[in-house]
Design a protein around this motif. Structure first.
Motif, mmCIF file in Angstrom:
data_model
loop_
_atom_site.group_PDB
_atom_site.id
_atom_site.type_symbol
_atom_site.label_atom_id
_atom_site.label_comp_id
_atom_site.label_asym_id
_atom_site.label_seq_id
_atom_site.Cartn_x
_atom_site.Cartn_y
_atom_site.Cartn_z
ATOM 1 N N ASP A 28 34.079 -39.794 59.643
ATOM 2 C CA ASP A 28 35.304 -40.562 59.458
ATOM 3 C C ASP A 28 35.137 -41.669 58.424
ATOM 4 O O ASP A 28 35.995 -41.871 57.568
ATOM 5 C CB ASP A 28 35.781 -41.152 60.787
ATOM 6 C CG ASP A 28 36.249 -40.091 61.761
ATOM 7 O OD1 ASP A 28 36.633 -38.992 61.307
ATOM 8 O OD2 ASP A 28 36.222 -40.347 62.975
ATOM 9 N N ALA A 29 34.031 -42.383 58.486
ATOM 10 C CA ALA A 29 33.790 -43.465 57.535
ATOM 11 C C ALA A 29 33.655 -42.925 56.118
ATOM 12 O O ALA A 29 34.175 -43.512 55.165
ATOM 13 C CB ALA A 29 32.544 -44.250 57.932
ATOM 14 N N THR A 30 32.978 -41.807 55.974
ATOM 15 C CA THR A 30 32.788 -41.206 54.658
ATOM 16 C C THR A 30 34.117 -40.725 54.093
ATOM 17 O O THR A 30 34.424 -40.959 52.921
ATOM 18 C CB THR A 30 31.785 -40.045 54.730
ATOM 19 O OG1 THR A 30 30.549 -40.551 55.223
ATOM 20 C CG2 THR A 30 31.576 -39.402 53.383
ATOM 21 N N VAL A 31 34.895 -40.061 54.904
ATOM 22 C CA VAL A 31 36.204 -39.568 54.453
ATOM 23 C C VAL A 31 37.081 -40.739 54.027
ATOM 24 O O VAL A 31 37.696 -40.699 52.951
ATOM 25 C CB VAL A 31 36.888 -38.722 55.548
ATOM 26 C CG1 VAL A 31 38.340 -38.446 55.205
ATOM 27 C CG2 VAL A 31 36.126 -37.422 55.758
ATOM 28 N N ASP A 32 37.128 -41.789 54.831
ATOM 29 C CA ASP A 32 37.938 -42.956 54.477
ATOM 30 C C ASP A 32 37.475 -43.573 53.164
ATOM 31 O O ASP A 32 38.293 -43.941 52.314
ATOM 32 C CB ASP A 32 37.892 -44.006 55.590
ATOM 33 C CG ASP A 32 38.647 -43.585 56.834
ATOM 34 O OD1 ASP A 32 39.448 -42.622 56.767
ATOM 35 O OD2 ASP A 32 38.425 -44.215 57.888
ATOM 36 N N MET A 33 36.164 -43.686 52.982
ATOM 37 C CA MET A 33 35.607 -44.258 51.762
ATOM 38 C C MET A 33 36.015 -43.428 50.542
ATOM 39 O O MET A 33 36.474 -43.961 49.538
ATOM 40 C CB MET A 33 34.082 -44.347 51.851
ATOM 41 C CG MET A 33 33.422 -44.858 50.583
ATOM 42 S SD MET A 33 31.619 -44.803 50.651
ATOM 43 C CE MET A 33 31.317 -43.050 50.736
ATOM 44 N N VAL A 34 35.869 -42.121 50.634
ATOM 45 C CA VAL A 34 36.195 -41.242 49.507
ATOM 46 C C VAL A 34 37.691 -41.268 49.227
ATOM 47 O O VAL A 34 38.116 -41.331 48.063
ATOM 48 C CB VAL A 34 35.688 -39.804 49.759
ATOM 49 C CG1 VAL A 34 36.203 -38.854 48.696
ATOM 50 C CG2 VAL A 34 34.172 -39.781 49.814
ATOM 51 N N LEU A 35 38.508 -41.239 50.261
ATOM 52 C CA LEU A 35 39.957 -41.272 50.058
ATOM 53 C C LEU A 35 40.407 -42.588 49.437
ATOM 54 O O LEU A 35 41.259 -42.601 48.536
ATOM 55 C CB LEU A 35 40.690 -41.015 51.376
ATOM 56 C CG LEU A 35 40.534 -39.605 51.937
ATOM 57 C CD1 LEU A 35 41.224 -39.497 53.296
ATOM 58 C CD2 LEU A 35 41.066 -38.561 50.979
ATOM 59 N N ASP A 36 39.821 -43.703 49.880
ATOM 60 C CA ASP A 36 40.155 -45.003 49.289
ATOM 61 C C ASP A 36 39.741 -45.049 47.819
ATOM 62 O O ASP A 36 40.499 -45.497 46.956
ATOM 63 C CB ASP A 36 39.479 -46.144 50.049
ATOM 64 C CG ASP A 36 40.087 -46.389 51.418
ATOM 65 O OD1 ASP A 36 41.196 -45.883 51.695
ATOM 66 O OD2 ASP A 36 39.438 -47.084 52.233
#
Length: 102
Positions: A28-36
């Motif tokens: 979840d943290a990785t996905v949020d980081m990449v999407l941001d």
């Protein structure tokens, strides 16, 4: 969890397993980081630059001693670069400048 979020989580898990990255990806943290990051690049630079930027950060992070930490560091630095892209402000040090990173 929405269907889209569930599909994203399942996809990231499947790709992580396929690439042998299960332990390196905090889903979840990785996905949020990449999407941001890709949102910042798409809006501040250009839409096609977003996935290419994510790929380049992944390559750079993969060469680091601690890829997960490097990915977060690079994403922050490149996100800041994208936020100021096209402005008259002076740009910071290059992302690969280890001395400037401390």
């Amino acid at each position: 969890m929405s269907d889209e979020s569930k599909a994203m989580s399942e996809w990231v898990l499947a790709v992580s397993r396929e690439l042998g990255l299960e332990e390196a990806v905090e889903s979840d943290a990785t996905v949020d980081m990449v999407l941001d990051l890709t949102s910042d690049v798409a809006h501040g630079v250009s839409r096609p630059a977003a996935p290419v930027t994510a790929f380049l950060i992944g390559l750079a992070a993969g060469r680091a001693a601690d890829p997960a930490v490097a990915a977060r560091d690079f994403a922050q630095k490149i996100g800041d670069l994208a936020d100021g892209w096209g402005s008259d402000a002076e740009r910071g040090s290059a992302a690969h400048d280890q001395q400037a990173r401390g």
